[in-house]
Design an enzyme around this catalytic site. Sequence first.
Site, mmCIF file in Angstrom:
data_model
loop_
_atom_site.group_PDB
_atom_site.id
_atom_site.type_symbol
_atom_site.label_atom_id
_atom_site.label_comp_id
_atom_site.label_asym_id
_atom_site.label_seq_id
_atom_site.Cartn_x
_atom_site.Cartn_y
_atom_site.Cartn_z
ATOM 1 N N HIS A 212 10.621 5.505 -61.594
ATOM 2 C CA HIS A 212 10.207 6.015 -60.289
ATOM 3 C C HIS A 212 10.560 7.496 -60.144
ATOM 4 C CE1 HIS A 212 10.465 1.656 -59.533
ATOM 5 N NE2 HIS A 212 9.534 1.870 -58.626
ATOM 6 N N ASP B 9 1.527 0.399 -63.822
ATOM 7 C CA ASP B 9 2.509 0.515 -62.757
ATOM 8 C C ASP B 9 1.990 1.593 -61.795
ATOM 9 O OD1 ASP B 9 4.829 -0.015 -61.355
ATOM 10 O OD2 ASP B 9 6.156 0.225 -63.081
#
Length: 503
Positions: free
Chosen positions: A196, A267
């Site tokens: 992230h 993702d």
Amino acid sequence: MIGGELDRMAMAVLQPGFEGTEPPAWLRRALAEGLGGVILFARNVARDVTRNAAPDAPDAVGGTAALVAELRRERPDVVVAVDEEGGAVTRLEAATGSSWPGNMALGVAGDESLTRRVARQIGRMVAAAGITLDYAPVVDVNADPRNPVIGVRSFGSDPEEVGRHGVAWIEGLQSAGVAACAKHFPGHGDTVTDSHLALPAVRASREVIERRDLPPFRAAIAAGVRAVMCGHLLVPAVDELPATLSRAVLTGLLREELGFDGLAVTDAIEMRAVAALHEPGEIAVRALAAGADAICVGVSSARGESVYALRDAITRAVREGRLAEERLAEAAGRVRDLAAWYDAQAEARAAAARDADEGLGLAAATAALRATPAEQTAPPLTKAPLVVHLTARPSQAVGRATPLKLGQAIEEILPGTVTAEVHDDGRLPDLSERARPLVIAVHDAVRHAWMRRLLDDALRARPDAVVVETGVPGPPAGRLYLATHGNSTASARAAARRLTGAV
């Protein structure tokens, strides 16, 4: 191909998130124009529940089923996805914490039939909300205990055990008529970077990757998993490009070597691991060219402009010859195939709806508890304690989940329990009141130097303290060291019952 058909194909491969508990106008329009999927987060789940609500009750699912019904009115075959792993990562139960332990707890419990039953019950809840695809299970092998984003989301550090439990989880979820998704290909377990925030690198040799990281994915594919999510990872032994953008990974390894012919999904493309490299449209184009079929976009602009910009980037790449039209058509076809599979599972979902497994979450969490020393002649807590939570910032994967904390769970049994929460910039409370038992709750202390330092300080002041680790266990400490192997409401209640001797 005429422009309208190309636009619809480009829309078909997108899975954006959105704000609110009702479909915004732009999303309704996009669905009518061919948008193939959406992803739901905690921000989309409206409900008012207590922590004692049954997880399959209408108020626990909240308004999600009504929201999904609205989406399907615009496009009946829309693929609705969610991250519902159990344990720390839950969207539908974000307000209360998951009713089921996560993967590491199930791996420690060591009973594949238990894993299968838990996954079926998660599937039962997801199916009740009308959701097509669950982005679970995590089948990464947690090779590095310092991993900041996998940890207790993994079934463990042994590839064979991860593979066995991954297969059981997939079978359980898909038996409830919901598609499973094995993630994060080709393996996110041997990293110390959260994707992230930055691009992680798995610097193991190809031989190690073959022996350690790929077996659970091979097992998942053999078990018929309907989708595989590619992680934002750099795997130099396979390619110099991030896996999401790598034809060597997505086509060469996943399709040709492992033989996967289902839906390959990225993702979320706003994650810094790839967002720092390219603009969103370029990421989408390169991922599709590499072999991805669906582009997950967690965050969309308020009026959907960002989604249409992705569509336009994809169609422009086709017209410029940078993305083969046949590749885009193949990707859109796999999205349709997943929707068709879901439609064919109506009887399975109806059967699962009748298959409540009362008390399973607590039983599974209890089976995962491990204490040092193992034998106790009496419950460690006979009166209300002080519970000190040493709390780190949760990863973005966990998001807004707020599981029942250990102190709250103990207070349900021992009224008068006092809790204190300490962060990395905080100080321990006064520990001098020896008449009150002390419990210190930590999560992944093995990863946080500040947490270990405060734990050491607390144990010097109170060597009689009980230590409860809700993350990846480290060296035992304290009078009793209890590892729950997960941070969920089910795990907190199981630990509280163990500490108090409650039946």
